[in-house]
Motif scaffolding. Structure first.
Motif, PDB file in Angstrom:
ATOM      1  N   LEU A 121       0.846  -1.183   0.000  1.00 31.29           N
ATOM      2  CA  LEU A 121       0.000   0.000   0.000  1.00 31.29           C
ATOM      3  C   LEU A 121       0.890   1.244   0.000  1.00 31.29           C
ATOM      4  CD1 LEU A 121      -2.571  -1.119   2.731  1.00 31.29           C
ATOM      5  CD2 LEU A 121      -2.610  -1.594   0.276  1.00 31.29           C
ATOM      6  N   HIS A 231     -11.844  -1.144   3.570  1.00 33.20           N
ATOM      7  CA  HIS A 231     -11.209  -0.207   4.499  1.00 33.20           C
ATOM      8  C   HIS A 231      -9.847  -0.722   4.976  1.00 33.20           C
ATOM      9  CE1 HIS A 231     -14.587   2.316   4.315  1.00 33.20           C
ATOM     10  NE2 HIS A 231     -15.316   1.819   5.301  1.00 33.20           N
ATOM     11  N   GLN A 234      -7.718   0.467   2.187  1.00 32.84           N
ATOM     12  CA  GLN A 234      -7.682   1.916   1.966  1.00 32.84           C
ATOM     13  C   GLN A 234      -7.159   2.698   3.168  1.00 32.84           C
ATOM     14  OE1 GLN A 234     -11.867   2.309   0.972  1.00 32.84           O
ATOM     15  NE2 GLN A 234     -11.385   2.564  -1.210  1.00 32.84           N
ATOM     16  N   ARG A 235      -7.484   2.247   4.371  1.00 30.87           N
ATOM     17  CA  ARG A 235      -7.077   3.007   5.561  1.00 30.87           C
ATOM     18  C   ARG A 235      -6.829   2.083   6.766  1.00 30.87           C
ATOM     19  NH1 ARG A 235     -11.887   4.038   8.483  1.00 30.87           N
ATOM     20  NH2 ARG A 235     -13.830   3.871   7.320  1.00 30.87           N
TER      21      ARG A 235
END
Length: 375
Positions: A121, A231, A234-235
């Protein structure tokens, strides 16, 4: 009489790379024990493996339970060789039996971005991902209740039931809430799918809401499993403690380590938190890497031993040897974090291929062991 602390560990290397990552992990544990003045007795068993099954027709001997109950903890490599033995036979005949017979109702898996491991990521620095997944480990979607009828006909019907009990749900939630309360963020994320699974998941949500009343200091959020997976990608930095059912926890606790670069470093603890050695029937906890037996790379000497070593670190914490556990985790981080510099300065590559290197199981294990002995 000697007052030296001593622990008996059942060692079951199992199949595939489990046989390869266990020896370096045991040496790291011995190194930590030597540094902090306690003794480890390893009792190795060749069962809970497909090789044993092909020889004896069963995965484990009749007296398996008594043998394991003589030990303080179980150190498990991996099980599975689907080309020779179907997975439902090997898993249900060994690991899943251990989890249920010893009521190891908590599966705890840390997810941390370690220095030196390349994160897939973008823009993630070491330490920016650091959370724990708490998985219900003995019931839920993995309950072996159901069956087949009209097999081999057009009417063939297959049913498998999901079983949630209040005892089972509440105890995993309480463990997760307590864990969240003990950490600085005091935040708990619950995995659900109550918009599609209309009976068990609303019940799960109800129990989360009820349990939350006892923990007003813990922030609680819930997400449906599909968006929660998104999620995670993404985070992931926003999570601290994540709790889920057997299936959802299984998925998330594999996805999390993958987001940090490799599943090869991920450890796992199968815990019975309420068991005591003085109980009439002792139920030991089990520690294992997440990666499984990996038949595709077995025998090549390139398996990442960190997952097994880190599982040993979790076992040391469970045994109460917290200083030794901290040293092992520090050694893992130091070796991985300094691996690229060592390659440049000494021409020695200890990172295994799953981390982009050319190192071996032995070289990486030795580097961590030597760091433990020298720190």
């Amino acid at each position: 009489m000697s007052s030296k602390r001593s622990y008996t560990i059942a060692v079951l290397p199992g199949d595939g790379i489990g046989l390869e990552v266990t020896p370096p992990a045991l040496r790291c544990l011995e190194a930590a024990a030597a540094r902090f003045g306690f003794a480890l007795e390893f009792r190795s068993f060749d069962w809970a493996s497909c090789t044993y099954y092909l020889k004896h027709g069963v995965m484990i001997p009749d007296n398996w339970k008594a043998l394991l109950q003589e030990c303080d903890a179980i150190f498990f490599g991996a099980v599975g060789d689907p080309a020779r033995v179907p997975d439902h036979i090997s898993l249900w005949g060994s690991l899943l039996k251990f989890r249920r017979e010893f009521d190891e109702y908590i599966n705890l898996r840390p997810c941390r971005l370690i220095p030196g491991v390349t994160c897939p990521l973008a823009g993630r620095a070491p330490g920016s991902i650091d959370f724990l997944t708490v998985r219900e480990n003995t019931e839920g979607e993995y309950s072996s209740i159901g069956g087949r009828i009209f097999e081999g006909t057009e009417r063939e019907t297959v049913i498998q039931n999901t079983v949630f009990t209040r005892v089972g749900v509440d105890r995993v939630l309480r463990y997760a809430f307590e864990l969240a309360r003990s950490r600085p963020a005091k935040k708990l994320t619950s995995a659900t799918k109550s918009n599609g699974i209309s009976i068990t998941m609303p019940y799960w949500d109800e129990r989360v809401a009820e349990m939350a009343k006892e923990y007003p200091d813990v922030k609680v959020e819930k997400y449906h499993i599909d968006i929660l997976c998104a999620h995670f990608v993404q985070r992931p930095h926003t999570f601290d403690v994540v709790v889920g059912s057997n299936l959802f926890g299984d998925i998330l606790s594999d996805l999390g380590p993958a987001c940090t670069g490799t599943i090869g470093i991920a450890p796992s603890a199968n815990l019975n938190p309420t068991a005591r050695k003085t109980d009439a029937e002792w139920m030991p906890s089990l520690f294992e890497p997440v990666h499984g037996s990996a038949p595709d790379i077995a025998g090549k000497g390139i398996a990442n031993p960190v997952g097994m070593i880190w599982a040993g670190q979790m076992m040391l914490e469970y045994l109460g040897e917290k200083d030794a556990a901290a040293l092992v985790l520090s050694a893992i981080e130091n070796v991985l974090g300094g691996a690229k510099a060592r390659l440049q300065e000494e021409g020695v590559d200890v990172l295994t291929p799953d981390m982009g290197g050319r190192g071996t199981t032995e070289s990486l294990g030795n580097a961590i062991e030597n760091t433990i002995r020298s720190k």
